[in-house]
Design an enzyme around this catalytic site. Structure first.
Site, short mmCIF file in Angstrom:
data_model
loop_
_atom_site.label_atom_id
_atom_site.label_comp_id
_atom_site.label_asym_id
_atom_site.label_seq_id
_atom_site.Cartn_x
_atom_site.Cartn_y
_atom_site.Cartn_z
N ASP A 1 -6.73 -2.24 -1.74
CA ASP A 1 -5.75 -2.05 -0.67
C ASP A 1 -4.58 -1.19 -1.13
O ASP A 1 -3.84 -1.59 -2.02
CB ASP A 1 -5.27 -3.48 -0.31
CG ASP A 1 -4.28 -3.50 0.83
OD1 ASP A 1 -4.27 -2.55 1.63
OD2 ASP A 1 -3.54 -4.49 0.91
N ASP B 1 -2.58 -2.71 9.81
CA ASP B 1 -3.05 -4.10 9.94
C ASP B 1 -3.17 -4.54 11.40
O ASP B 1 -2.30 -4.27 12.22
CB ASP B 1 -2.08 -5.04 9.23
CG ASP B 1 -2.18 -4.91 7.72
OD1 ASP B 1 -2.62 -3.85 7.24
OD2 ASP B 1 -1.82 -5.87 7.04
C1 GLA Z 1 -2.41 -5.46 3.54
C2 GLA Z 1 -3.82 -5.52 4.07
C3 GLA Z 1 -4.10 -6.92 4.58
C4 GLA Z 1 -3.94 -7.92 3.45
C5 GLA Z 1 -2.55 -7.80 2.88
C6 GLA Z 1 -2.36 -8.64 1.63
O1 GLA Z 1 -1.47 -5.66 4.53
O2 GLA Z 1 -3.99 -4.60 5.10
O3 GLA Z 1 -5.42 -7.00 5.10
O4 GLA Z 1 -4.90 -7.66 2.47
O5 GLA Z 1 -2.25 -6.46 2.53
O6 GLA Z 1 -1.10 -8.54 1.10
#
Ligand code: GLA
Length: 461
Positions: free
Chosen positions: A203, A265
């Protein structure tokens, strides 16, 4: 980023706890969506002729043309991830319970395999050897033991990391430490392989928008994973906190990751109008992701983020949670997109509606269809009608109502790019109802709901 800590709904796990309501039907049947398959619909609208085609321009392909990690994800991965329900409070007990619930609820039989621990599993420091280690309080038995627990149930195990020096929660200050993989890729990949990791969520989640740095960082871990020889699904997110349009939607990352996130997200809402970190609701993600989805295929899948089905909203925020119709739309449209189906709800506590939706075999069959043909929006329908050809020659069609009130959505068969046939049978995949259709299909679709049809040539008798 809002750290989401779940509020499990009291309930029981297991098929025995999930007795039917007497209707024997699927969620759509009970919800009262009037699904009228119109055999000879007089379409009063002015409808532009022609067949479906991809209305989006191609984007730049990054990396190799070869598949990122050979031998994984012939169809879109299905599983569960800890983040949407548990956020940074995840621990080994929670993950074991999720694995147990996946088996007891029948989700494993329905196709779910991966149990993924998201962010915040880390100890504050690496070991003296430089290896990553888990938080000793929440994961006292270590990650290898947790992976073994998951494997013993016929499931696969996944974990989270970041290509930067800090993970997303560490960057946003909601979790201490600085345990990203930057500069440690070969060792971290070997550590994951030695623990029995089958899936890595990797990520970016950083304000750094330099695409060259992104490409080289994601490629370094891809190569490190390849070098382990273990078949590990490589699930990358080049978005979240990156200013401007999400790189996952601009570029084709299929040469670098097994899955690549197409958007920022997804939080539990319908239309969030870009939350604090560019967060989006289901309707916004749908409108932006179809261009990327058409590049999906065996070993490389566009990922519009995890499921919010059964995930409660967060009181006092602008993330209200999804209505039943909106959950149906997310699950059905994700299936039409051939998206990974990664549940995010607290599995041991799911209610019957959530369970029926997540295990619906007719919808899962669309998601997992081996042809993996591209999904397209039928031109001139204002994104209301989407279609995808399936391996048996039938066509899956979504009638998606993004409006705030009930709408009648109909489409002449001539515009659905169906195979040549004398006649067709259209089956409503929610209710199981089917009818012979000759000229058009249509339905009354409730606000934010989606009717999914599978239209097949009627066998000659
Ligand atoms: C990002 C990702 C999420 C999750 C968070 C964890 O926002 O897009 O899916 O993994 O980090 O901190």
């Amino acid at each position: 980023m809002v750290s989401k800590v779940g509020r499990p709904i009291p309930g029981r796990v297991g098929r025995s706890a999930l007795s039917g309501d007497g209707s024997g039907g699927r969620p759509g049947a009970r919800h009262g969506v009037v699904v009228a398959l119109v055999a000879a619909l007089t379409v009063a609208l002015v409808l532009i002729g022609g067949v479906a085609s991809a209305p989006f321009a191609d984007t730049v392909h990054l990396g190799e043309t070869a598949i990122a990690i050979p031998g994984v994800a012939r169809t879109p991965p299905m599983g569960w991830n800890s983040w949407n329900a548990y956020g940074c409070s995840v621990d080994e007990h929670t993950v074991e319970q999720a694995a147990d619930a996946m088996v007891a609820s029948g989700m494993r039989e329905a196709g779910y395999r991966y149990v993924v621990v998201d962010d915040c599993w880390f100890a504050l420091q690496r070991a003296a050897s430089g290896a990553l280690q888990p938080d000793p309080t929440r994961f006292p038995h270590g990650i290898a033991a947790l992976a073994a627990y998951v494997h013993a149930r016929g499931l696969k195990f996944g974990i989270y990391e970041s290509p930067n020096s800090r993970t997303c929660a560490q960057i946003s200050g909601t979790y201490p430490g600085s345990t990203g993989s930057s500069g440690h890729e070969p060792l971290d990949a070997r550590t994951f392989a030695s623990w029995g990791v089958d899936y890595l969520k990797y990520d970016w989640c950083s304000p750094d928008s330099n695409i060259d740095r992104q490409v080289s960082a994601f490629t370094r871990m891809r190569d490190a994973l390849r070098a382990t020889g273990r078949p590990i699904v490589y699930s990358i997110n080049p978005n979240s906190r990156v200013p401007g349009a999400p790189p996952g939607g601009i570029y084709d990352w299929s040469g670098i990751g097994t899955l690549w996130r197409t958007t920022n997200d997804l939080l539990p809402g319908w239309a969030l109008h870009q939350g604090p970190a560019g967060d989006q609701g289901v309707s916004e993600i749908l409108s932006s992701t179809v261009a990327s989805a058409k590049r999906a295929g065996a070993g490389h899948w566009a990922d519009p983020d995890m499921l919010e089905v059964g995930v409660p909203g967060v009181l006092g925020t602008s993330y209200p949670g999804l209505t039943e119709a909106e959950q149906r739309t997310q699950f059905g449209m994700w299936a039409l997109l051939a998206a990974p189906l990664i549940a995010g709800n607290a599995l041991p506590y799911m209610n019957e509606t959530t369970w029926r939706l997540l295990t619906d075999p007719a919808i899962i069959a669309v998601d997992q269809d081996p042809l993996a043909a591209p999904v397209t929006v039928v031109p001139g329908t204002d994104e209301k009608v989407w279609r995808r050809t399936l391996s048996d020659g039938s066509v899956a069609v979504a009638l998606w109502n993004n409006d705030d009130s009930t709408a009648t959505i109909s489409i002449p068969l001539a515009r659905l790019d169906l195979p040549a046939a004398e006649g067709f049978t259209a089956r409503n995949l929610w209710s199981g109802a089917h009818a012979t259709v000759r000229t058009a299909v249509g339905a009354q679709v409730a606000a934010h709901d989606t009717v999914l049809l599978r239209i097949s040539p009627t066998p000659v008798t």
